[in-house]
Design an enzyme around this catalytic site. Structure first.
Site, mmCIF file in Angstrom:
data_model
loop_
_atom_site.group_PDB
_atom_site.id
_atom_site.type_symbol
_atom_site.label_atom_id
_atom_site.label_comp_id
_atom_site.label_asym_id
_atom_site.label_seq_id
_atom_site.Cartn_x
_atom_site.Cartn_y
_atom_site.Cartn_z
ATOM 1 N NE ARG A 69 48.086 40.649 23.814
ATOM 2 C CZ ARG A 69 49.326 40.935 23.365
ATOM 3 N NH1 ARG A 69 50.275 41.235 24.212
ATOM 4 N NH2 ARG A 69 49.584 40.915 22.079
ATOM 5 C CE1 TYR A 122 38.517 32.138 46.664
ATOM 6 C CE2 TYR A 122 40.199 31.757 45.013
ATOM 7 C CZ TYR A 122 38.872 31.865 45.359
ATOM 8 O OH TYR A 122 37.910 31.696 44.399
ATOM 9 C CG ASP A 205 43.830 37.960 48.750
ATOM 10 O OD1 ASP A 205 42.986 38.857 48.873
ATOM 11 O OD2 ASP A 205 43.588 36.887 48.154
ATOM 12 C CE LYS A 230 35.309 36.663 45.352
ATOM 13 N NZ LYS A 230 36.498 36.073 45.933
HETATM 14 C C1 LIG Z 1 37.552 35.236 45.495
HETATM 15 C C2 LIG Z 1 38.886 35.383 46.065
HETATM 16 C C3 LIG Z 1 40.036 35.222 45.272
HETATM 17 C C4 LIG Z 1 39.973 34.828 43.812
HETATM 18 O O1 LIG Z 1 39.396 35.835 43.035
HETATM 19 P P1 LIG Z 1 38.619 35.572 41.647
HETATM 20 O O2 LIG Z 1 38.187 36.940 41.273
HETATM 21 O O3 LIG Z 1 37.502 34.629 41.937
HETATM 22 O O4 LIG Z 1 39.598 34.978 40.695
HETATM 23 C C5 LIG Z 1 41.267 35.404 45.880
HETATM 24 N N1 LIG Z 1 41.381 35.711 47.189
HETATM 25 C C6 LIG Z 1 40.298 35.864 47.972
HETATM 26 C C7 LIG Z 1 40.484 36.207 49.415
HETATM 27 C C8 LIG Z 1 39.024 35.701 47.448
HETATM 28 O O5 LIG Z 1 37.959 35.835 48.243
#
Ligand SMILES: *Cc1c(COP(=O)(O)O)cnc(C)c1O
Length: 426
Positions: A69, A122, A205, A230
Site C-alpha cells: 500500500r 469531466y 487534468d 486513456k
Molecule cells: C476518464 C477521465 C477521467 C476519470 O478517469 P477514470 O480513470 O475513469 O477514473 C478524468 N478526467 C478526464 C478528462 C477523463 O477523460
C-alpha cells in the site's frame, strides 16, 4: 542511466529497472506481493523512519520496500517513467483517474476554502466538486474558455472569498467541445491571490493531450493529473490514474494515498509499463489519423461543424494559445451532424469498425453521444450554453488503417437519412 541524454521514448523500455535484482529478467516481473521481508530489524526501523518522515532521508538512501500500500517495485518503476514525459520531479499513481483527482482536491483544499475550476470538467470531477466538496465546506466557482483573465479575476474578487482561494483546477481542452483554457493565464490568476503563507495551486487534468502533446508543468501548473485509463494505458483494458509535480507536492499526495489506500495493483502497474513502451508510436499514429478524419468530416455535407484543434484557423483568436500550449492537435474529434439526435443515433448505430462506447485514447476507435452518455448528468441549461446538443458525436481515433477509419465514418454517414427525410418523419 543519464536521463538528459535520451528522449523519453528511448528510456521507456529500461529506465528505473535493474535486471540484476530480478534474476536477470529483461522485463520487470509482476511483484505480486503484499509485504516485503526486512533483512534485519534495524533495516525495518530505518525504512519506517523514512516512510513516516521521522527523519530525513540521507542523500544516497533509497526508500525501502515495506508494504504494497506504501510502495512496490511495479508502482515505483511506473512512477519514475511517467516523470520523464512531463519532466516532473515526482509522480504518484492511483487506481483510477478519479482517485487521483479526488485525492488531490482533498489534500490541497480545506473547509472554508474556495476552488476555482474551468467548466466543463469531466462528469465525475463535476460531481465531486458539486456534491461532495460542499459537504466538507468547500465552495467552487466555475469559469469558461470565453472569459478573459480580467473577468476571472473580477469573479473571484466578487465572490467575497478571494482570500480563501486555494486552487485553480483546469481541464483543457474541454471535453467534448475542445475549447482551450489558457494555463499560463491561470498561473497569473493564482499568483495574484497567493500570499506568503498561502500559495494558490494550479492543477491541470491533462488526460486529453498528455503526456505527449502538452506539458502543463512547463506552462506554470503545479500539478498535472491523468486518467491513465486513456492514452497512457491505451488498450481499454485497465483503470488507473497519475499525479505529477514537485517533490513537496507529490510527497503530500503520497501520504494521503497511503491512508486512503487508493494505489493501483502491481498487475495494473505492470500493464501500464508495457503500454508506456509504445505510448509515442500509438499517440502519433492516432493523431495523424485524426487529422485526416477531421478534414474528411469538415468537407462532408451532412456535417455541420467539426470541433478539432487541428482545424483552428491561423487568423482565429485561439490560434496563438493553441500553438503555445500544444505541440499537436490530438486525436479527439467532436462534430455536429445535420438532423439532431435522430441522425446522430443513426450514425452511431451504423458504425462497423468503431465501437460504440465511452472512454478514449485507446488503440481502437470509439464513438459516443455526449449529450445522452458522458454528459447526461450535466444541467440542461449548461449543456445548451456549452454546445453539447443532440446533434453532437464524439470520436476517439484509434490506430487502425486510416482509410478503413474514414471508410467506416463515410458508410455510416451515408446511412443517415438526409435532412429533408429526417424533418419529414418529425
Ligand atoms: C476518464 C477521465 C477521467 C476519470 O478517469 P477514470 O480513470 O475513469 O477514473 C478524468 N478526467 C478526464 C478528462 C477523463 O477523460
Amino acid at each position: 542511466m543519464n536521463v538528459d541524454k535520451y528522449a523519453p521514448e528511448s528510456l521507456m523500455m529500461s529506465y528505473g529497472y535493474k535486471p540484476e535484482l530480478s534474476e536477470g529478467a529483461v522485463k520487470p516481473p509482476i511483484f505480486q506481493t503484499s509485504t516485503f521481508v526486512f533483512k534485519t530489524a534495524e533495516e525495518g526501523k530505518a525504512f519506517f523512519e523514512v516512510a513516516y518522515g521521522l527523519r530525513k532521508q540521507s542523500f544516497d538512501e533509497e526508500p525501502g520496500l515495506i508494504y504494497s500500500r506504501i510502495n512496490n517495485p511495479n508502482l515505483e518503476i511506473l512512477e519514475n517513467r511517467l516523470c520523464l514525459w512531463d519532466k516532473a520531479a515526482d509522480c504518484a499513481v492511483f487506481e483510477s483517474g478519479m482517485s487521483a483527482i479526488s485525492t488531490v482536491l482533498l489534500e490541497f483544499l480545506s473547509p472554508g476554502d474556495l476552488l476555482l475550476y474551468s467548466s466543463p470538467v469531466y462528469g465525475g470531477t463535476d460531481h465531486f466538486i458539486h456534491h461532495f466538496l460542499p459537504k466538507i465546506g468547500i465552495d467552487a466557482i466555475g469559469f469558461n474558455s470565453d472569459q478573459s483573465y480580467e473577468e476571472i479575476v473580477a469573479m473571484v474578487e466578487q465572490s467575497g472569498k478571494a482570500d480563501k482561494l486555494a486552487m485553480i483546477y483546469v481541464e483543457t481542452p474541454a471535453n467534448p467541445t475542445n475549447d482551450i483554457i489558457d494555463i499560463s493565464s491561470c498561473r497569473k490568476v493564482a499568483d495574484i491571490f497567493s500570499t506568503k503563507n498561502r500559495e494558490v495551486k494550479v492543477a491541470v487534468d491533462n488526460t486529453y493531450m498528455g503526456p505527449l502533446w502538452s506539458h502543463p508543468l512547463q506552462l506554470g501548473a503545479d500539478i498535472v493529473i491523468y486518467s491513465a485509463t486513456k492514452y497512457i494505458g491505451g488498450h481499454s483494458d485497465l483503470i488507473a490514474g497519475a499525479v505529477l509535480g514537485s517533490d513537496e507536492i507529490i510527497k503530500r499526495v503520497k501520504v494521503l494515498r497511503t491512508f486512503l489506500g487508493n494505489m493501483p495493483s502491481p498487475h495494473t502497474c505492470w500493464l501500464l509499463l508495457r503500454s508506456l513502451e509504445t505510448l509515442k508510436v500509438r499517440m502519433e499514429q492516432q493523431m495523424k489519423n485524426a487529422r485526416k478524419v477531421a478534414s474528411f468530416l469538415n468537407r462532408h455535407p451532412k456535417v455541420e461543424k467539426v470541433y478539432y484543434l487541428g482545424l483552428i484557423e491561423p487568423e482565429s483568436k485561439n490560434y496563438d494559445l493553441y500553438k503555445r500550449q500544444y505541440n499537436a492537435p490530438g486525436a479527439m474529434i467532436s462534430f455536429d451532424i445535420q438532423g439532431g439526435e435522430k441522425a446522430a443515433f443513426q450514425f452511431l448505430n451504423n458504425l462497423k469498425l468503431f465501437k460504440l462506447a465511452v472512454s478514449l485514447g485507446s488503440t481502437e476507435g470509439l464513438a459516443q453521444h455526449p449529450a445522452s452518455m458522458t454528459h447526461a448528468g450535466v444541467d440542461p441549461e449548461d449543456k445548451i450554453r456549452l454546445g453539447i446538443t443532440g446533434k453532437m458525436i464524439r470520436l476517439s481515433i484509434g490506430i487502425e488503417y486510416v482509410e478503413d477509419i474514414i471508410g467506416d465514418v463515410e458508410q455510416a454517414l451515408a446511412k443517415v437519412a438526409c435532412l429533408a427525410e429526417v424533418l419529414e418523419e418529425g
